[in-house]
Design an enzyme around this catalytic site. Structure first.
Site, mmCIF file in Angstrom:
data_model
loop_
_atom_site.group_PDB
_atom_site.id
_atom_site.type_symbol
_atom_site.label_atom_id
_atom_site.label_comp_id
_atom_site.label_asym_id
_atom_site.label_seq_id
_atom_site.Cartn_x
_atom_site.Cartn_y
_atom_site.Cartn_z
ATOM 1 N N ASP A 1 -71.670 -11.206 117.602
ATOM 2 C CA ASP A 1 -72.630 -10.132 117.303
ATOM 3 C C ASP A 1 -73.750 -10.579 116.383
ATOM 4 O O ASP A 1 -73.752 -10.331 115.176
ATOM 5 C CB ASP A 1 -71.880 -8.945 116.697
ATOM 6 N N GLU B 1 -59.821 -12.201 117.514
ATOM 7 C CA GLU B 1 -59.603 -12.961 116.247
ATOM 8 C C GLU B 1 -58.158 -12.868 115.779
ATOM 9 O O GLU B 1 -57.706 -13.826 115.132
ATOM 10 C CB GLU B 1 -60.570 -12.444 115.175
ATOM 11 N N ASP C 1 -62.898 -10.558 124.225
ATOM 12 C CA ASP C 1 -63.558 -10.146 122.979
ATOM 13 C C ASP C 1 -62.471 -9.720 121.988
ATOM 14 O O ASP C 1 -61.298 -9.566 122.368
ATOM 15 C CB ASP C 1 -64.496 -8.966 123.318
HETATM 16 O O1 MIG Z 1 -66.512 -3.783 118.153
HETATM 17 O O2 MIG Z 1 -67.116 -4.343 123.439
HETATM 18 O O3 MIG Z 1 -69.034 -9.016 120.327
HETATM 19 O O4 MIG Z 1 -70.415 -8.268 122.632
HETATM 20 O O5 MIG Z 1 -70.463 -5.546 123.284
HETATM 21 C C1 MIG Z 1 -67.450 -4.239 119.064
HETATM 22 C C2 MIG Z 1 -68.135 -3.937 122.604
HETATM 23 C C3 MIG Z 1 -66.751 -4.813 120.258
HETATM 24 C C4 MIG Z 1 -68.041 -6.863 120.222
HETATM 25 C C5 MIG Z 1 -68.649 -7.903 121.092
HETATM 26 C C6 MIG Z 1 -69.819 -7.301 121.814
HETATM 27 C C7 MIG Z 1 -69.356 -6.138 122.655
HETATM 28 C C8 MIG Z 1 -68.658 -5.104 121.771
HETATM 29 N N1 MIG Z 1 -67.578 -5.728 121.036
#
Ligand code: MIG
Length: 812
Positions: A514, A439, A436
């Site tokens: 998200d 980017e 996650d």
């Molecule tokens: O700033 O890890 O897309 O699936 O639950 C949020 C917490 C960070 C974004 C992910 C989401 C995840 C969440 N993350």
């Protein structure tokens, strides 16, 4: 108080900004490449020299694949490298060159490339019919004077470059990876710059991923263009002008690959050859998955699993989101919450459940002196694996752990180190990794401005963030995948990513980030999954029920009615959102969800066969109708129905309070999945869709393999295997079943079994011929059961041993 002078100044400034912003889209303002002054020919390419010292190399990679590589106002550099490309050793096909006064023509068996000398314009034509497929609208162009640089996101990135193609009157555009947009991208424009965009809605752009590959389709004839440039890039499909479809970037080379179909399927196969074929994840990755931000402690997850099992809801995977870690330190566990991670994953494993952990790129910045040691930070510093700014300072973004550092994943030793760190998970029985925030997201500034002076090693070239941002996630996923391969050579790696660049399918599956728990967000699932599939990413899915906000029973059910046939089927929720596990809105909704989850599991043999097709051919499992019916213009902008493989068509309800809808069925005969009633396609049909029923149809002529009902993959032997036969008008049907061990990479060496079935109508009943099985995998003895699906009368059936031998079965 503003003086009037100041006000006028401000106004002029605003107007100027507007004019400049508009002209950024105006490729006609750019300098055009010069005319051809000379050229050389090599075994597989022509190198053209232009009057402005620009260089163009046109390479023949395959009869249907041409590469155009252009650098402006200079010779081609020696380095020719892309992280996206998997194959460079093409066997040059037969081709020839024809020189005329006004043009040079390169011809393969399939494509004719006409390169006009002055001005330098390239046409791509069908080699047999000479019909135009795609042509330059203006010569390739560049911003030599830097007049656009003021509006570039990063003026230091490089020089703006672009290619402009004529827009066809009836040309449709597909692909371009993950866009919060509709299926047909005609008349829209897009930017690629991997961005963390929580709660995105239709039109938000850019979002997480960059896949600079698109398909053009006109009158059933398709071509593809892969603009392999990782800088911030732009695609405009007739948005700013009805004359042109153009693409460009804020730096790098004008480097693109031209694919000719005419079928979309053929292009996807070539694109997979070029950028890599997806490898099969473990079969259980097709199982149902449950997540939330965050389940902890361990006992809460065990409660969730217990609910699943006692409620007879199938489940294969649970996810640990960021709170499993010790202070968000990647590769650690919080011992208060997970006192014995290995014992925990063992307890779940004994119930058939695997554990996935999230791994973010941010490594907590934890210099000495500090009472607690954090070896990941210390090792990375010691080996100089973290990113630095141009001035030599360590780059310290802020993410979940607070001040953090990012790995320079362009360094092979850093990728190896990062991959090996996953031992902390594999030793604790973790079965897959969820990347996650890659980017990479930085709380200091989500646009990336805070990172512009970050340098990556990039094979010694020490290049900028402008070049490397969009490939960061690809390289992190690669490090992860290759680490898992080394740590567990007998298990197929399973990686899930949010951000990506082209080629990601070699290393990772993906989900769409998200989303919102809204009907609009749900409706976007279909064009997004379909477009990702048309962009080389077959293994896709979205948070079932939506991530942000509050779902309700109806929305959750309708969401499962989309995702129960998507490759990635995972219910996930944000930290402050209302719980949405399948039972949270009462038994009425739960019972319907159970029906769809169970249906997914019985359809696993079909899903897996179709997934393997995606691996070998590049043609995705989740398909827009246009992929199967490119000659049918009714499919060109269908956003609210989809197909799974060649045979299943699903038309979900995407609005509240709706229990009936129009469904487009392509020409031919279709069976209503629920009633086996035959319907004639080529038109819209009005179909009942009460909450418990998703409109679902089977193409006549299909054989759909199904297995026993399962609570999780591997729970039981796949016995019997049932083949559901849907005869076409002539009484025939055909199908395939793909099988392997579902877990190891042995299938790559032929440990697989592919069985083909052909059904024909007899004077009485039907006859099924089963071909001798291909491949060395032996699934053991089991029964094959054949059912003739029909609306009238009892279903006819016959059974036979499924032992791999060729045989035929009569169904009376
Ligand atoms: O700033 O890890 O897309 O699936 O639950 C949020 C917490 C960070 C974004 C992910 C989401 C995840 C969440 N993350």
């Amino acid at each position: 108080m503003l003086t009037s002078m100041k006000r006028i100044g401000l106004l002029i400034g605003l107007v100027l900004t507007f004019v400049i912003a508009v002209s950024a889209q105006d490729v006609t303002q750019l300098d055009k490449i010069g005319s051809i002054t000379s050229f050389e020919k090599s075994d597989n390419a022509l190198t053209l020299h232009c009057s402005d010292n620009s260089t163009v190399r046109v390479s023949v990679l395959a009869a249907d694949l041409i590469r155009v590589r252009t650098v402006f106002a200079k010779p081609l550099p020696d380095r020719d490298h892309s992280w996206a490309i998997a194959k460079t050793d093409w066997t040059t096909p037969r081709w020839n060159l024809k020189e005329a006064n006004d043009a040079i023509t390169v011809t393969t068996d399939e494509i004719e490339v006409v390169i006009h000398r002055n001005p330098l314009l390239i046409d791509f034509r069908d080699a047999r019919s000479h019909a135009l497929i795609n042509e330059d609208e203006q010569p390739m162009s560049y911003d030599s004077k830097g007049s656009l640089s003021a509006m570039m996101f990063d003026p230091s990135a490089g020089m703006f470059i672009a290619s402009s193609k004529k827009l066809g009157f009836d040309e449709h555009f597909y692909g371009l990876g993950e866009k919060a947009a509709r299926l047909d991208k005609r008349r829209s424009s897009f930017v690629n710059w991997n961005s963390d965009t929580p709660g995105y809605t239709e039109g938000k752009d850019p979002i997480y991923q960059t896949i600079p590959f698109y398909l053009g389709l006109q009158r059933g004839v398709a071509y593809g263009i892969f603009f392999d440039n990782s800088y911030r890039s732009y695609f405009d499909f007739g948005h700013s002008s009805q004359r042109r479809a153009w693409f460009g970037a804020e730096g790098g080379e004008l480097n693109y690959y031209f694919f000719y179909g005419p079928s979309i399927k053929k292009i996807l196969g070539r694109y997979a050859d070029l950028t890599g074929h997806m490898q099969l994840p473990p079969l259980w990755a097709l199982g149902n998955q449950q997540s939330r931000w965050s389940y902890y402690p361990d006992t809460m997850i065990e409660d969730v699993v217990r609910e699943y099992r006692t409620r007879d809801l199938p489940l294969d995977v649970v996810h640990l989101d960021i709170d499993y870690m010790n202070g968000y330190r990647v590769f650690t566990f919080n011992k208060q919450r997970f006192s014995d991670p290995k014992a925990f994953t063992d307890r779940l494993a004994s119930q058939g459940v695997k554990v996935i952990t999230i791994v973010d790129p941010g490594v907590k910045y934890q210099p000495q002196p500090n009472p607690e040691r954090y070896s990941v930070f210390e090792q990375g510093i010691e080996q100089n694996f973290f990113q630095h700014r141009r001035n030599g300072n360590l780059f310290v973004p802020r993410v979940w752990p607070g001040e953090s550092v990012f790995v320079d994943f362009t360094l092979p030793e850093a990728r190896r180190w990062w991959g090996d760190l996953h031992r902390a998970y594999t030793d604790n029985g973790v079965s897959g990794i969820w990347n996650d925030m890659n980017e990479p997201s930085d709380f200091v500034d989500q646009t990336g401005k805070n990172q512009l002076d970050v340098i990556s090693n990039d094979e010694g070239e020490k290049t900028s963030h402008a070049k490397n941002r969009n490939v960061f996630a690809l390289l992190m996923a690669r490090a992860t995948y290759e680490g898992l391969e080394r740590l567990k050579p007998n298990s197929r790696p399973y990686v899930i990513t949010r951000a990506a660049y082209a080629g990601i399918q070699r290393y990772s599956t993906m989900w769409t980030g998200d989303t919102n728990s809204t009907w609009d967000s749900l409706a976007l699932n279909i064009p997004m999954f379909a477009s990702l599939g048309l962009s080389g990413e077959p293994f896709v899915g979205s948070d079932v029920g939506g991530f942000i906000g509050r779902a309700n029973g109806e929305l959750l059910v309708r969401s499962y009615q989309v995702s129960f046939l998507a490759p990635f089927c995972r219910n996930h929720k944000t930290n402050d959102g209302y719980d949405q596990e399948p039972w949270r809105f009462g038994s009425y909704y739960e019972d319907i969800i159970r029906k769809y989850l169970k249906l997914r599991y019985t359809l696993l043999p079909y899903l897996y066969t179709t997934l393997e097709e995606a691996r070998s051919t590049g043609v995705p499992l989740f398909r827009p109708l246009v992929l199967n019916y490119p000659d049918d213009a009714n499919t060109y902008n269908l956003d609210d129905e989809f197909m799974v493989g060649d045979d299943l068509l699903i038309a979900p309800i995407l609005k509240p309070d709706l229990t009936r809808r129009l469904v487009y069925l392509p020409k031919g005969t279709w069976y209503d999945y629920w009633t086996n009633k035959k319907l004639t396609g080529g038109t819209m049909v009005n179909i009942d869709a009460p909450l418990e029923t998703v409109p679902m149809f089977v193409r006549s002529g299909a054989v759909i393999p199904t297995g026993p009902s399962l609570n999780y993959v591997g729970e039981k032997k796949m016995d019997p295997m049932t083949f559901n036969i849907y005869p076409d008008e002539k009484g025939s049907a055909n199908g395939t079943l793909y099988e392997d061990d579902g877990l190891t990479p042995a299938y790559k060496n032929g440990a697989l079994r592919r069985t083909k079935f052909a059904v024909v109508r007899q004077a009485q009943g039907f006859s099924v011929s089963i071909a001798a099985a291909e491949g060395s995998y032996d699934p053991g003895a089991r029964t094959f059961k054949f059912l003739i699906r029909s609306q009238d009368g009892p279903t006819r059936e016959a059974s036979v041993a499924g032992d791999g031998r060729a045989k035929s079965v009569e169904i009376k």
